[in-house]
Design a protein around this motif. Sequence first.
Motif, mmCIF file in Angstrom:
data_model
loop_
_atom_site.group_PDB
_atom_site.id
_atom_site.type_symbol
_atom_site.label_atom_id
_atom_site.label_comp_id
_atom_site.label_asym_id
_atom_site.label_seq_id
_atom_site.Cartn_x
_atom_site.Cartn_y
_atom_site.Cartn_z
ATOM 1 N N PRO A 1 0.792 -1.237 0.000
ATOM 2 C CA PRO A 1 0.000 0.000 0.000
ATOM 3 C C PRO A 1 0.826 1.291 0.000
ATOM 4 O O PRO A 1 0.258 2.361 -0.086
ATOM 5 C CB PRO A 1 -0.808 -0.120 1.292
ATOM 6 C CG PRO A 1 0.096 -0.866 2.216
ATOM 7 C CD PRO A 1 0.846 -1.849 1.347
ATOM 8 N N ALA A 2 2.180 1.193 0.085
ATOM 9 C CA ALA A 2 2.977 2.420 0.187
ATOM 10 C C ALA A 2 2.697 3.383 -0.962
ATOM 11 O O ALA A 2 2.716 4.605 -0.789
ATOM 12 C CB ALA A 2 4.464 2.074 0.213
ATOM 13 N N THR A 3 2.409 2.832 -2.151
ATOM 14 C CA THR A 3 2.283 3.673 -3.342
ATOM 15 C C THR A 3 0.841 4.055 -3.671
ATOM 16 O O THR A 3 0.561 4.525 -4.763
ATOM 17 C CB THR A 3 2.905 2.941 -4.537
ATOM 18 O OG1 THR A 3 2.427 1.597 -4.520
ATOM 19 C CG2 THR A 3 4.416 2.932 -4.458
ATOM 20 N N LYS A 4 -0.065 3.839 -2.698
ATOM 21 C CA LYS A 4 -1.453 4.208 -2.975
ATOM 22 C C LYS A 4 -1.563 5.736 -3.100
ATOM 23 O O LYS A 4 -2.191 6.234 -4.030
ATOM 24 C CB LYS A 4 -2.356 3.692 -1.855
ATOM 25 C CG LYS A 4 -3.817 3.878 -2.117
ATOM 26 C CD LYS A 4 -4.674 2.930 -1.323
ATOM 27 C CE LYS A 4 -6.132 3.190 -1.631
ATOM 28 N NZ LYS A 4 -6.659 4.353 -0.907
ATOM 29 N N ALA A 5 -0.931 6.454 -2.185
ATOM 30 C CA ALA A 5 -0.989 7.920 -2.236
ATOM 31 C C ALA A 5 0.378 8.558 -2.471
ATOM 32 O O ALA A 5 0.457 9.738 -2.766
ATOM 33 C CB ALA A 5 -1.584 8.459 -0.941
#
Length: 291
Positions: free
Chosen positions: A21-25
């Motif tokens: 999930p690190a690259t979700k935002a």
Amino acid sequence: MKQKVRKAVFPAAGLGTRFLPATKAVPKEMLALVDKPIIQYGVEEAIAAGIEEIIIVTSRGKSAIEDHFDTSFELEASLEKKGKTALLEIARYCASMAKIAYVRQSEARGLGHAVLMAKELVGDEPFAVLLPDDVIAGTVPCIKQMVEAYEDVQSSIIATQIVDGPAISAYGVLDGKAVEGKPKLFDVSGMVEKPKLEDAPSKNAIIGRYILTPAIFDKIENLTPGAGGELQLTDAIKGLLETEKVYGFSFEGIRHDAGDKLGMLQAMVDFALKRDDVGPGFRDYLKSLSL
Ligand code: UTP
């Protein structure tokens, strides 16, 4: 007349799904290696090669990249007030290090499509492409080695590394032959995307550094889109082979695939150990681990 490579394109519009999930935002290109976003390593590499203009291909949700390379008045004012001059220098450097232009890719339709978005900004001249998630450490920056090779051969050049064993199946692989008298160059006759080990035409795996002639744009525009409407850069380079020479280039240096979790961890260890500030303490910590 010999042409110089003055511009570099950084495709940074991908979805970065391997890092969720690190690259979700947060853009993958802004993930930090120790304390510096991976894209900054690439931009510094390009500057060290004499590149004068940087073109970053972005997309929705990637504004952190633009903010990173822009002035942050509040931050600078606060650091100045507190007399933190070293940190102030670091913050100011990000905003002044290069002339950067941005272009959007509205949909992640593949690397070839991302490069095509830079067509107008590149114009009719050879240019470098650096994939920000390939972070390369070396005495002479990888793209500098390639710019120098381009000045000699005046043809497109693809960086490669030797990959032994089944790991080759994760790469595009070059077919061709060595060039007499130029040990770093490989005369490309074809390329195979992600071959089985037994089908790989060589051990020369394509990595994320290219010097391309502007003829590549026509080749990308004439590609038939693959699955999901994607346009692949390697397919366009195959097209280029019909009309121009293309060389593989075995660079000197160590390349880390920071777009992959294990690759990022390895890069982190490598870069941290080389640092004067955190290196010694980190080394002691690693030695204390009973692995
Ligand atoms: P990758 O395939 O490594 O990136 O592309 P990705 O698609 O973002 O990541 P995963 O596979 O889902 O985890 C290499 C570079 O090309 C850019 C990416 O941003 C990355 O820097 N790229 C890729 C684009 O700019 N546009 C695209 O359509 C695809």
